[in-house]
Design an enzyme around this catalytic site. Structure first.
Site, PDB file in Angstrom:
ATOM      1  N   GLY A   7      11.792 -80.303 106.257  1.00  0.00           N
ATOM      2  CA  GLY A   7      10.511 -80.811 106.784  1.00  0.00           C
ATOM      3  C   GLY A   7      10.502 -82.328 106.695  1.00  0.00           C
ATOM      4  N   HIS A 142      -9.597 -82.186 102.751  1.00  0.00           N
ATOM      5  CA  HIS A 142      -8.302 -82.673 103.240  1.00  0.00           C
ATOM      6  C   HIS A 142      -8.439 -83.263 104.642  1.00  0.00           C
ATOM      7  CE1 HIS A 142      -6.618 -80.171  99.984  1.00  0.00           C
ATOM      8  NE2 HIS A 142      -5.584 -80.999 100.053  1.00  0.00           N
ATOM      9  N   LYS A 146      -4.404 -80.768 108.535  1.00  0.00           N
ATOM     10  CA  LYS A 146      -3.923 -79.709 107.638  1.00  0.00           C
ATOM     11  C   LYS A 146      -4.039 -78.342 108.299  1.00  0.00           C
ATOM     12  CE  LYS A 146      -4.244 -78.027 102.876  1.00  0.00           C
ATOM     13  NZ  LYS A 146      -2.780 -77.882 102.790  1.00  0.00           N
TER      14      LYS A 146
HETATM   15  N1  NDP Z   1       2.689 -79.045  96.795  1.00  0.00           N
HETATM   16  C1  NDP Z   1       2.138 -80.237  97.081  1.00  0.00           C
HETATM   17  O1  NDP Z   1       1.874 -81.078  96.199  1.00  0.00           O
HETATM   18  C2  NDP Z   1       1.859 -80.578  98.512  1.00  0.00           C
HETATM   19  C3  NDP Z   1       2.052 -79.641  99.485  1.00  0.00           C
HETATM   20  N2  NDP Z   1       1.868 -79.960 100.793  1.00  0.00           N
HETATM   21  C4  NDP Z   1       2.174 -78.914 101.734  1.00  0.00           C
HETATM   22  O2  NDP Z   1       3.438 -79.223 102.339  1.00  0.00           O
HETATM   23  C5  NDP Z   1       3.441 -78.774 103.684  1.00  0.00           C
HETATM   24  C6  NDP Z   1       3.777 -79.933 104.602  1.00  0.00           C
HETATM   25  O3  NDP Z   1       2.753 -80.910 104.521  1.00  0.00           O
HETATM   26  P1  NDP Z   1       2.799 -82.223 105.459  1.00  0.00           P
HETATM   27  O4  NDP Z   1       4.048 -82.996 105.211  1.00  0.00           O
HETATM   28  O5  NDP Z   1       1.482 -82.874 105.316  1.00  0.00           O
HETATM   29  O6  NDP Z   1       2.859 -81.504 106.901  1.00  0.00           O
HETATM   30  P2  NDP Z   1       3.507 -82.021 108.248  1.00  0.00           P
HETATM   31  O7  NDP Z   1       3.029 -81.113 109.318  1.00  0.00           O
HETATM   32  O8  NDP Z   1       3.291 -83.491 108.396  1.00  0.00           O
HETATM   33  O9  NDP Z   1       5.078 -81.794 108.008  1.00  0.00           O
HETATM   34  C7  NDP Z   1       5.729 -80.567 108.099  1.00  0.00           C
HETATM   35  C8  NDP Z   1       7.041 -80.800 108.835  1.00  0.00           C
HETATM   36  O10 NDP Z   1       7.761 -79.569 108.861  1.00  0.00           O
HETATM   37  C9  NDP Z   1       8.147 -79.333 110.213  1.00  0.00           C
HETATM   38  N3  NDP Z   1       8.327 -77.912 110.462  1.00  0.00           N
HETATM   39  C10 NDP Z   1       7.378 -76.985 110.696  1.00  0.00           C
HETATM   40  N4  NDP Z   1       7.940 -75.792 110.961  1.00  0.00           N
HETATM   41  C11 NDP Z   1       9.278 -75.978 110.890  1.00  0.00           C
HETATM   42  C12 NDP Z   1      10.398 -75.128 111.092  1.00  0.00           C
HETATM   43  N5  NDP Z   1      10.237 -73.832 111.433  1.00  0.00           N
HETATM   44  N6  NDP Z   1      11.642 -75.647 110.935  1.00  0.00           N
HETATM   45  C13 NDP Z   1      11.819 -76.956 110.620  1.00  0.00           C
HETATM   46  N7  NDP Z   1      10.789 -77.817 110.431  1.00  0.00           N
HETATM   47  C14 NDP Z   1       9.534 -77.329 110.565  1.00  0.00           C
HETATM   48  C15 NDP Z   1       7.025 -79.926 111.044  1.00  0.00           C
HETATM   49  O11 NDP Z   1       7.409 -80.112 112.394  1.00  0.00           O
HETATM   50  P3  NDP Z   1       6.236 -80.111 113.539  1.00  0.00           P
HETATM   51  O12 NDP Z   1       5.258 -81.185 113.146  1.00  0.00           O
HETATM   52  O13 NDP Z   1       7.002 -80.428 114.775  1.00  0.00           O
HETATM   53  O14 NDP Z   1       5.627 -78.746 113.509  1.00  0.00           O
HETATM   54  C16 NDP Z   1       6.794 -81.226 110.302  1.00  0.00           C
HETATM   55  O15 NDP Z   1       7.692 -82.239 110.692  1.00  0.00           O
HETATM   56  C17 NDP Z   1       2.083 -78.136 103.927  1.00  0.00           C
HETATM   57  O16 NDP Z   1       2.177 -76.750 103.690  1.00  0.00           O
HETATM   58  C18 NDP Z   1       1.198 -78.800 102.875  1.00  0.00           C
HETATM   59  O17 NDP Z   1       0.085 -78.039 102.529  1.00  0.00           O
HETATM   60  C19 NDP Z   1       1.512 -81.205 101.196  1.00  0.00           C
HETATM   61  C20 NDP Z   1       1.289 -82.190 100.268  1.00  0.00           C
HETATM   62  C21 NDP Z   1       1.415 -81.946  98.844  1.00  0.00           C
HETATM   63  O1  LIG Z   2      -1.637 -80.434 103.169  1.00  0.00           O
HETATM   64  C1  LIG Z   2      -1.865 -81.334 102.327  1.00  0.00           C
HETATM   65  O2  LIG Z   2      -2.029 -82.520 102.650  1.00  0.00           O
HETATM   66  C2  LIG Z   2      -1.923 -80.950 100.906  1.00  0.00           C
HETATM   67  N1  LIG Z   2      -1.660 -79.712 100.604  1.00  0.00           N
HETATM   68  C3  LIG Z   2      -1.619 -79.147  99.310  1.00  0.00           C
HETATM   69  C4  LIG Z   2      -2.564 -77.962  99.205  1.00  0.00           C
HETATM   70  O3  LIG Z   2      -2.684 -77.196 100.173  1.00  0.00           O
HETATM   71  O4  LIG Z   2      -3.150 -77.766  98.144  1.00  0.00           O
HETATM   72  C5  LIG Z   2      -1.724 -80.145  98.199  1.00  0.00           C
HETATM   73  C6  LIG Z   2      -2.447 -81.416  98.498  1.00  0.00           C
HETATM   74  O5  LIG Z   2      -3.795 -81.293  98.198  1.00  0.00           O
HETATM   75  C7  LIG Z   2      -2.217 -81.977  99.890  1.00  0.00           C
END
Ligand code: NDP
Ligand SMILES: O=C(O)C1=N[C@H](C(=O)O)C[C@H](O)C1
Length: 251
Positions: A7, A142, A146
């Site tokens: 990702g 958020h 999201k």
């Molecule tokens: N645990 C934590 O602390 C946190 C968790 N998160 C979680 O992380 C995830 C990503 O967040 P975020 O970076 O904001 O999201 P984004 O949508 O910005 O990034 C996700 C990336 O993954 C790509 N992607 C989606 N499906 C596929 C696939 N099948 N194969 C390859 N790549 C793929 C997307 O492409 P495209 O855009 O083209 O679909 C995008 O580039 C979410 O589930 C979020 O809730 C986020 C922040 C903190």
């Molecule tokens: O999608 C986000 O941005 C985030 N996702 C996580 C969640 O679903 O709890 C963590 C964070 O709050 C940011």
């Protein structure tokens, strides 16, 4: 430590790319995302884990829950530890992670920040003391891009509270009944989406004479990125098994 960013084009993938480029002991050796040419990343980007040629120590995943099967298969086949930070997993998908952790080390947390993981124990303690006289509600906020709601963190907090109360609570998502009062054993969970909010989680304990609010605000995505790097360093070389951020912060 050699890292594969799954990702890598996303908000979190790009935050990690920036932060890791300034570290001496961690290197992103390749990334996987849908569009391999979206950014001028300083590492090769593939559209599928099947194409990865580089040898890596840890895969860090911030992508989408639909990628889980391919990530678990890649980890098992190549003996690579997995730090899974994506949210929105079903119970069935979470069970698949547990099963795969018999063969490789896997760490999953819906929130990689120290603060939220500290809050998990604070709210559990508070729930035990307050539940008899207080109503408990979770409000998360958020950004408008999201995909999943409620957030993975809100569900993780809800599960921690419910576990502390021996699972007596029923979750009420976004309460919109126009005719019924709140029931005692409800845990309200409310999702707000707008603008560029990085991530806010508030647990409200509302009592007859006083309210208590325990709140975490993420000021930047860097907090999740640094947490994921810390988790990857922790997991590298660990025995097979399932780990969470609780293991990391209590080391
Ligand atoms: N645990 C934590 O602390 C946190 C968790 N998160 C979680 O992380 C995830 C990503 O967040 P975020 O970076 O904001 O999201 P984004 O949508 O910005 O990034 C996700 C990336 O993954 C790509 N992607 C989606 N499906 C596929 C696939 N099948 N194969 C390859 N790549 C793929 C997307 O492409 P495209 O855009 O083209 O679909 C995008 O580039 C979410 O589930 C979020 O809730 C986020 C922040 C903190
Ligand atoms: O999608 C986000 O941005 C985030 N996702 C996580 C969640 O679903 O709890 C963590 C964070 O709050 C940011």
């Amino acid at each position: 430590m050699k890292v594969l960013l799954h990702g890598c084009n996303g908000r979190m993938g790009q935050t990690l790319t920036k932060i890791i480029s300034n570290l001496n002991d961690v290197e992103v050796v390749c990334g996987v995302d849908k569009d391999t040419a979206k950014f001028n990343n300083p590492y090769p980007v593939y559209s599928s884990l099947n194409e990865v040629k580089e040898k890596v120590d840890v895969l860090i995943d911030f992508s989408n829950h639909v990628c889980l099967d391919s990530i678990l298969e890649y980890g098992k086949k190549n003996n690579v530890a997995l730090v899974i930070c994506t949210t929105g997993f079903s119970e069935e998908e979470k069970a698949k992670m547990q099963e795969a952790s018999k063969y490789i080390p896997i760490l999953h947390s819906a929130n990689m920040s120290l603060g939220v993981n500290l809050i998990l124990s604070l709210v559990s303690q508070a729930a035990k003391v307050l539940y008899e006289n207080f109503d408990i509600e979770i409000i998360e906020k958020h950004h408008n891009q999201k995909l999943d709601s409620p957030s993975g963190t809100a569900l993780m907090i809800a599960d921690a509270i419910n576990k502390a109360l021996n699972d007596v609570l029923n979750y009420n998502y976004g309460r919109h009944s126009k005719t019924q009062k709140r029931e005692k054993n409800e845990l309200g969970i409310h999702a707000v989406r707008g603008g560029n909010i990085v991530g806010e989680h508030e647990v409200l304990f509302a009592g007859p004479f006083e309210n208590i609010e325990i709140k975490h605000t993420a000021l930047s995505r860097d907090v999740f990125a640094y947490g994921a790097i810390r988790a990857a360093k922790y997991l590298h070389g660990k025995p097979n098994g399932f780990y969470t951020m609780k293991d990391v912060i209590s080391e």
